[in-house]
Design a protein around this motif. Structure first.
Motif, PDB file in Angstrom:
ATOM      1  N   ARG A 106     -16.802 -71.050   7.143  1.00 51.73           N
ATOM      2  CA  ARG A 106     -15.620 -71.889   7.348  1.00 51.73           C
ATOM      3  C   ARG A 106     -15.378 -72.121   8.831  1.00 51.73           C
ATOM      4  N   ALA A 107     -15.852 -71.214   9.664  1.00 59.95           N
ATOM      5  CA  ALA A 107     -15.691 -71.356  11.110  1.00 59.95           C
ATOM      6  C   ALA A 107     -16.783 -72.233  11.706  1.00 59.95           C
ATOM      7  N   ALA A 108     -18.039 -71.955  11.347  1.00 56.11           N
ATOM      8  CA  ALA A 108     -19.174 -72.712  11.915  1.00 56.11           C
ATOM      9  C   ALA A 108     -20.451 -72.274  11.226  1.00 56.11           C
ATOM     10  N   PRO A 109     -21.488 -73.140  11.202  1.00 57.07           N
ATOM     11  CA  PRO A 109     -22.795 -72.722  10.690  1.00 57.07           C
ATOM     12  C   PRO A 109     -23.382 -71.600  11.539  1.00 57.07           C
ATOM     13  N   LEU A 110     -24.350 -70.892  10.964  1.00 58.47           N
ATOM     14  CA  LEU A 110     -25.048 -69.846  11.701  1.00 58.47           C
ATOM     15  C   LEU A 110     -26.159 -70.466  12.538  1.00 58.47           C
ATOM     16  N   THR A 111     -26.616 -69.753  13.540  1.00 56.67           N
ATOM     17  CA  THR A 111     -27.767 -70.194  14.311  1.00 56.67           C
ATOM     18  C   THR A 111     -29.033 -69.985  13.491  1.00 56.67           C
ATOM     19  N   PRO A 112     -30.124 -70.687  13.817  1.00 58.40           N
ATOM     20  CA  PRO A 112     -31.386 -70.445  13.112  1.00 58.40           C
ATOM     21  C   PRO A 112     -31.833 -68.977  13.183  1.00 58.40           C
ATOM     22  N   SER A 113     -31.647 -68.330  14.324  1.00 60.58           N
ATOM     23  CA  SER A 113     -32.053 -66.939  14.463  1.00 60.58           C
ATOM     24  C   SER A 113     -31.246 -66.032  13.532  1.00 60.58           C
ATOM     25  N   GLU A 114     -29.924 -66.248  13.487  1.00 60.41           N
ATOM     26  CA  GLU A 114     -29.075 -65.456  12.599  1.00 60.41           C
ATOM     27  C   GLU A 114     -29.459 -65.695  11.139  1.00 60.41           C
ATOM     28  N   THR A 115     -29.678 -66.954  10.801  1.00 60.83           N
ATOM     29  CA  THR A 115     -29.997 -67.303   9.419  1.00 60.83           C
ATOM     30  C   THR A 115     -31.323 -66.688   8.997  1.00 60.83           C
ATOM     31  N   ARG A 116     -32.321 -66.750   9.872  1.00 54.60           N
ATOM     32  CA  ARG A 116     -33.615 -66.138   9.547  1.00 54.60           C
ATOM     33  C   ARG A 116     -33.459 -64.642   9.331  1.00 54.60           C
ATOM     34  N   ASP A 117     -32.647 -63.966  10.155  1.00 56.35           N
ATOM     35  CA  ASP A 117     -32.433 -62.528  10.028  1.00 56.35           C
ATOM     36  C   ASP A 117     -31.783 -62.192   8.689  1.00 56.35           C
ATOM     37  N   VAL A 118     -30.740 -62.948   8.321  1.00 60.96           N
ATOM     38  CA  VAL A 118     -30.080 -62.728   7.037  1.00 60.96           C
ATOM     39  C   VAL A 118     -31.064 -62.957   5.892  1.00 60.96           C
ATOM     40  N   GLY A 119     -31.817 -64.052   5.967  1.00 64.47           N
ATOM     41  CA  GLY A 119     -32.754 -64.376   4.898  1.00 64.47           C
ATOM     42  C   GLY A 119     -33.837 -63.334   4.716  1.00 64.47           C
ATOM     43  N   THR A 120     -34.371 -62.822   5.807  1.00 59.61           N
ATOM     44  CA  THR A 120     -35.421 -61.809   5.722  1.00 59.61           C
ATOM     45  C   THR A 120     -34.913 -60.550   5.027  1.00 59.61           C
ATOM     46  N   GLU A 270     -42.211 -64.195   9.792  1.00 63.00           N
ATOM     47  CA  GLU A 270     -43.270 -64.742  10.650  1.00 63.00           C
ATOM     48  C   GLU A 270     -42.874 -66.059  11.313  1.00 63.00           C
ATOM     49  N   LEU A 271     -41.764 -66.638  10.908  1.00 65.30           N
ATOM     50  CA  LEU A 271     -41.381 -67.964  11.357  1.00 65.30           C
ATOM     51  C   LEU A 271     -41.039 -67.983  12.844  1.00 65.30           C
ATOM     52  N   VAL A 272     -41.686 -68.858  13.572  1.00 63.79           N
ATOM     53  CA  VAL A 272     -41.362 -69.082  14.987  1.00 63.79           C
ATOM     54  C   VAL A 272     -40.380 -70.239  15.051  1.00 63.79           C
ATOM     55  N   LEU A 273     -39.237 -69.994  15.627  1.00 62.15           N
ATOM     56  CA  LEU A 273     -38.176 -70.992  15.630  1.00 62.15           C
ATOM     57  C   LEU A 273     -38.279 -71.891  16.847  1.00 62.15           C
ATOM     58  N   GLU A 274     -39.130 -72.897  16.759  1.00 61.27           N
ATOM     59  CA  GLU A 274     -39.255 -73.860  17.846  1.00 61.27           C
ATOM     60  C   GLU A 274     -38.030 -74.764  17.854  1.00 61.27           C
ATOM     61  N   ARG A 275     -37.473 -74.949  19.012  1.00 62.62           N
ATOM     62  CA  ARG A 275     -36.302 -75.814  19.121  1.00 62.62           C
ATOM     63  C   ARG A 275     -36.755 -77.288  19.117  1.00 62.62           C
ATOM     64  N   PRO A 276     -36.161 -78.119  18.287  1.00 61.65           N
ATOM     65  CA  PRO A 276     -36.509 -79.543  18.315  1.00 61.65           C
ATOM     66  C   PRO A 276     -36.210 -80.118  19.701  1.00 61.65           C
ATOM     67  N   PRO A 277     -37.075 -81.012  20.220  1.00 58.99           N
ATOM     68  CA  PRO A 277     -36.832 -81.570  21.554  1.00 58.99           C
ATOM     69  C   PRO A 277     -35.555 -82.386  21.599  1.00 58.99           C
ATOM     70  N   GLY A 278     -34.728 -82.124  22.605  1.00 59.42           N
ATOM     71  CA  GLY A 278     -33.489 -82.874  22.794  1.00 59.42           C
ATOM     72  C   GLY A 278     -33.737 -84.084  23.676  1.00 59.42           C
TER      73      GLY A 278
END
Length: 304
Positions: A106-120, A270-278
Motif C-alpha cells: 500500500r505504501a510502494a512496490p518493492l525493489t527488484p532485489s527485495e522481491t527476488r530475496d522474498v521469492g527465493t 541465480e538471477l542477475v538483476l540488470e537495470r534497464p537502460p534509462g
C-alpha cells in the motif's frame, strides 16, 4: 446520536490473556494475545465457523497437520498450538508478525532485489512443503507476512491440502482469483503448479504494485477470467526483462510448463538483476565515437 456498535465477544483460550483484535475476515478473526506461561506475545487465529460436522473436523485437522509439518521451516510462520474453544470455534496459536506484504504494498512496490530475496525464500518453503505432499493453494501478498526480524514468512496453510486427503469438492472455493491459475476454474485435483503460479503472480505484484492481470476492484465472471488469461503480462518499468520473463514462466497457462518450486527458487537465486537502460544511458551510448567504447557507470548492473 451515534449508533452503538455491537459488543465484540472475545473468546476464552486456555493459557492466553489480554486478547485484542488484530484483523477480521470472512474466514477467521486474528487476535493479539499474551502466552501466560512465558510472557510471549502471540497471534491467535479463531475461525468464525464452528466444527459442527465431520467434514469441518477433517478440514481443521488437515489445516493443523499441514501447518504443523511446515512450521519448523525458517520462512513459514511458527505454529505453537491448536485447539477448540468451549463453543466449538477452532483456533491456532502462532508467531506474531509485524504485518504483511499486502500492507507493505500500500505504501510502494518493492525493489527488484527485495522481491527476488522474498521469492527465493518463499519458493524454498514451498519446495519443502511440496516434497512433504502439502500444497498451500492461496499464495498472495496477504499471506506473506513479515517477521519481527524483517524476514518473509509464509502464512495460512488453512486452505492447504495434504496429498492423502484431497477433496476436489472444495477446489474452487479456496482461491484468490487475482493470484490463481486457469486450472483452478475447473474441478480437479490441484497440483504444486498452482503454488508456483501464485508465488510468481505475487512477486509480479510486489514489483508492479498490482496483480498481473486482474484489477483489484473487479469481480469478473468465470468466462471473463478465462479471457483474461489470454492477455499478455506486461513489462514493469525499472525491472529487467529477464526477471519478468522468469515470472511469466511461473505463470504459464499450462501447468506443465511451469518450473517446480525448487527450480523457481534456484532460478531466482541465480538471477542477475540488470537495470534497464534509462534515458541518460541511451544518450551517453549515442555519443560513443566509432571504434571507441563506453565506460560502464557504477550501478549499471545489480549483482546477483
Amino acid at each position: 446520536m451515534s449508533e452503538r456498535r455491537p459488543q465484540v465477544v472475545v473468546p476464552t483460550i486456555p493459557g492466553l490473556s489480554n486478547l485484542s483484535v488484530l484483523a477480521r475476515g470472512g474466514y477467521a478473526t486474528i487476535y493479539r494475545a499474551i502466552q501466560d506461561s512465558i510472557g510471549r506475545e502471540v497471534a491467535v487465529k479463531v475461525e468464525n465457523r464452528t466444527l459442527e460436522g465431520e467434514r469441518d473436523q477433517r478440514r481443521f485437522l488437515r489445516e493443523a497437520r499441514a501447518a504443523g509439518q511446515m512450521s519448523a521451516h525458517p520462512y513459514v510462520v511458527d505454529l505453537h498450538d491448536v485447539g477448540v474453544t468451549a463453543d466449538q470455534h477452532p483456533y491456532m496459536i502462532m508467531e506474531l508478525c509485524d504485518g504483511s506484504y499486502a500492507e507493505r504494498l500500500r505504501a510502494a512496490p518493492l525493489t527488484p532485489s527485495e522481491t527476488r530475496d522474498v521469492g527465493t525464500k518463499i519458493a524454498d518453503a514451498l519446495a519443502v512443503a511440496h516434497d512433504s505432499g502439502v500444497l498451500h493453494r492461496d499464495i498472495k501478498p496477504a499471506n506473506l507476512l513479515i517477521s519481527r526480524f524483517g524476514e518473509p514468512l509464509l502464512a495460512d496453510f488453512g486452505l492447504a491440502v495434504l496429498a492423502e486427503t484431497r477433496e476436489t469438492s472444495i477446489t474452487l472455493e479456496v482461491h484468490t482469483p487475482a493470484y490463481s491459475p486457469p486450472e483452478t476454474l475447473r474441478y480437479g485435483s490441484p497440483t504444486s503448479a498452482v503454488d508456483v503460479y501464485g508465488l510468481s503472480a505475487t512477486l509480479y505484484a510486489m514489483l508492479s504494485g498490482r496483480p498481473p492481470r486482474l484489477q483489484p476492484d473487479r469481480s469478473p465472471s468465470v468466462l471473463a477470467l478465462l479471457e483474461l488469461f489470454e492477455e499478455p503480462i506486461p513489462e514493469v518499468p525499472g525491472v529487467s526483462a529477464s526477471f519478468i520473463d522468469l515470472l511469466r514462466l511461473g505463470m504459464a497457462n499450462d501447468p506443465l510448463a511451469r518450473p517446480s518450486a525448487g527450480r523457481l527458487r534456484d532460478l531466482l537465486a541465480e538471477l542477475v538483476l540488470e537495470r534497464p537502460p534509462g534515458p541518460e544511458a541511451v544518450r551517453a551510448s549515442a555519443r560513443v565515437p566509432t571504434g571507441g567504447y563506453a565506460q560502464p557507470s557504477a550501478g549499471a548492473t545489480e549483482a546477483g
